[in-house]
Design an enzyme around this catalytic site. Structure first.
Site, PDB file in Angstrom:
ATOM      1  N   SER A 102       0.651  -1.361  -0.011  1.00 49.42           N
ATOM      2  CA  SER A 102       0.289  -0.049  -0.028  1.00 49.42           C
ATOM      3  C   SER A 102       0.860   1.266   0.154  1.00 49.42           C
ATOM      4  O   SER A 102       1.912   1.285   0.446  1.00 49.42           O
ATOM      5  CB  SER A 102      -0.734   0.049   1.140  1.00 49.42           C
ATOM      6  OG  SER A 102      -1.521   1.359   1.427  1.00 49.42           O
ATOM      7  N   CYS A 103       0.450   2.257  -0.420  1.00 53.97           N
ATOM      8  CA  CYS A 103       0.729   3.624  -0.604  1.00 53.97           C
ATOM      9  C   CYS A 103       0.590   4.415   0.586  1.00 53.97           C
ATOM     10  O   CYS A 103       1.149   5.627   0.708  1.00 53.97           O
ATOM     11  CB  CYS A 103       0.544   4.502  -2.057  1.00 53.97           C
ATOM     12  SG  CYS A 103       1.659   3.978  -3.257  1.00 53.97           S
ATOM     13  N   ILE A 104      -0.555   3.928   1.366  1.00 51.75           N
ATOM     14  CA  ILE A 104      -0.638   4.902   2.485  1.00 51.75           C
ATOM     15  C   ILE A 104      -0.632   3.872   3.643  1.00 51.75           C
ATOM     16  O   ILE A 104      -0.562   2.936   3.749  1.00 51.75           O
ATOM     17  CB  ILE A 104      -2.161   5.422   2.400  1.00 51.75           C
ATOM     18  CG1 ILE A 104      -3.064   4.460   2.356  1.00 51.75           C
ATOM     19  CG2 ILE A 104      -2.237   6.557   1.245  1.00 51.75           C
ATOM     20  CD1 ILE A 104      -4.553   5.117   3.196  1.00 51.75           C
TER      21      ILE A 104
ATOM     22  N   ILE B  28       0.311  12.121   1.030  1.00 56.65           N
ATOM     23  CA  ILE B  28       0.728  10.693   0.459  1.00 56.65           C
ATOM     24  C   ILE B  28       2.309  10.527   0.631  1.00 56.65           C
ATOM     25  O   ILE B  28       2.801   9.602   1.303  1.00 56.65           O
ATOM     26  CB  ILE B  28       0.069  10.010  -0.762  1.00 56.65           C
ATOM     27  CG1 ILE B  28      -1.332   9.973  -0.357  1.00 56.65           C
ATOM     28  CG2 ILE B  28       0.845   8.746  -0.986  1.00 56.65           C
ATOM     29  CD1 ILE B  28      -2.258   9.764  -1.544  1.00 56.65           C
TER      30      ILE B  28
END
Lengths: 104, 160
Positions: A102-104, B28
């Site tokens: 995941s990127c978060i 992000i």
């Protein structure tokens, strides 16, 4: 590529980044050894987090920081205190499960 | 490549715009830095301040005019309600992939140890006070103080 790593006298398989390639090889001694390598002494709170991560993995739930925060097991601040150097990355390694994509 | 073998130690992210997409890109990147064990600080300046303005932060929009990536005719993008429509569609898609709303994202960033700074000049220009800002903003800084915080090997500054 997989590599062989010695835990006590037992050999386990890990990938290039040191993550277990076979979850069946994980046990408490593996966790303690991997944690020690990054200077973490596992407390009951660490174990609760590891258990939660493994349950998510078994249920095929993708892990990200938001889900950790809403887990009821640990809040995000505590999570960073328990595993200071990139918590999701290091905790999953210790738990013997794959690194989250995941990127978060 | 001799400073920490090029390893990134700290990201200083300047948020200068308040379109939903730029704010999320900045969030992000900051969150991703912390997830990798990299320190992160954010400096909100000019319209970027809206992302930490209590009354405005949940109402950020994406631009439907002057944004070729929208793939709609510019004139259509200018119709009333188009920005709100596009923005709420984007919010819905983001929720599906577990990207939190702005306020919750700020809470996550703070809990992860990200420092949030408001630019003094922009605060003065918009006549904002600290009371207008998200409660956990660390402080209001001058650009000089921001550079001072950026000192040290392995620090990278990113302007969004």
């Amino acid at each position: 590529m997989t590599h062989t790593k010695l835990i006590g006298e037992r050999a386990i398989s890990v990938n290039d980044e040191g993550y277990l390639t076979d979850y069946a090889q994980w046990d408490a001694q593996v966790a303690e050894t991997l944690a020690k390598e990054i200077n973490i002494e596992l407390t009951p709170k660490h174990w609760a987090v590891l258990k939660f991560l493994q349950e998510q993995y078994k249920n095929e739930v993708a892990l990200n920081i938001r889900r950790i925060g809403s887990s009821g097991v640990v809040d995000i601040k505590e999570f960073y205190q328990l595993f200071p150097q990139g918590p999701l990355k290091t905790s999953t390694k210790i738990a013997g499960i794959p690194k989250p994509a995941s990127c978060i | 490549m001799n400073e920490f073998n090029g390893e990134i130690k700290k990201m200083m992210i300047i948020v200068s715009k308040a379109t939903l997409d730029s704010v999320y890109a900045a969030f992000i990147l900051a969150n991703g830095a912390r997830a990798e064990g990299i320190e992160a600080e954010m400096f909100f300046t000019f319209f970027g301040l809206e992302a930490i303005n209590k009354k405005k932060l949940e109402h950020l929009h994406i631009a439907t005019v002057g944004n070729p990536a929208m793939h709609i005719p510019t004139m259509l993008g200018g119709f009333p309600g188009m920005e709100s429509l596009a923005s709420s569609m984007m919010r819905r898609e983001m929720e599906k992939i577990d990207i939190p709303p702005v306020h919750e994202f700020l809470d996550i960033l703070k809990a992860s140890g990200v420092k949030l700074w408001a630019c003094k000049l922009a605060m003065d220009m918009f006549h904002y006070t600290k009371a207008d800002l998200y409660d956990d903003v660390d402080d209001i800084l001058t650009v000089g103080a921001f550079y001072d915080r950026s000192k040290g090997l392995g620090t990278h500054i990113l302007f969004i």
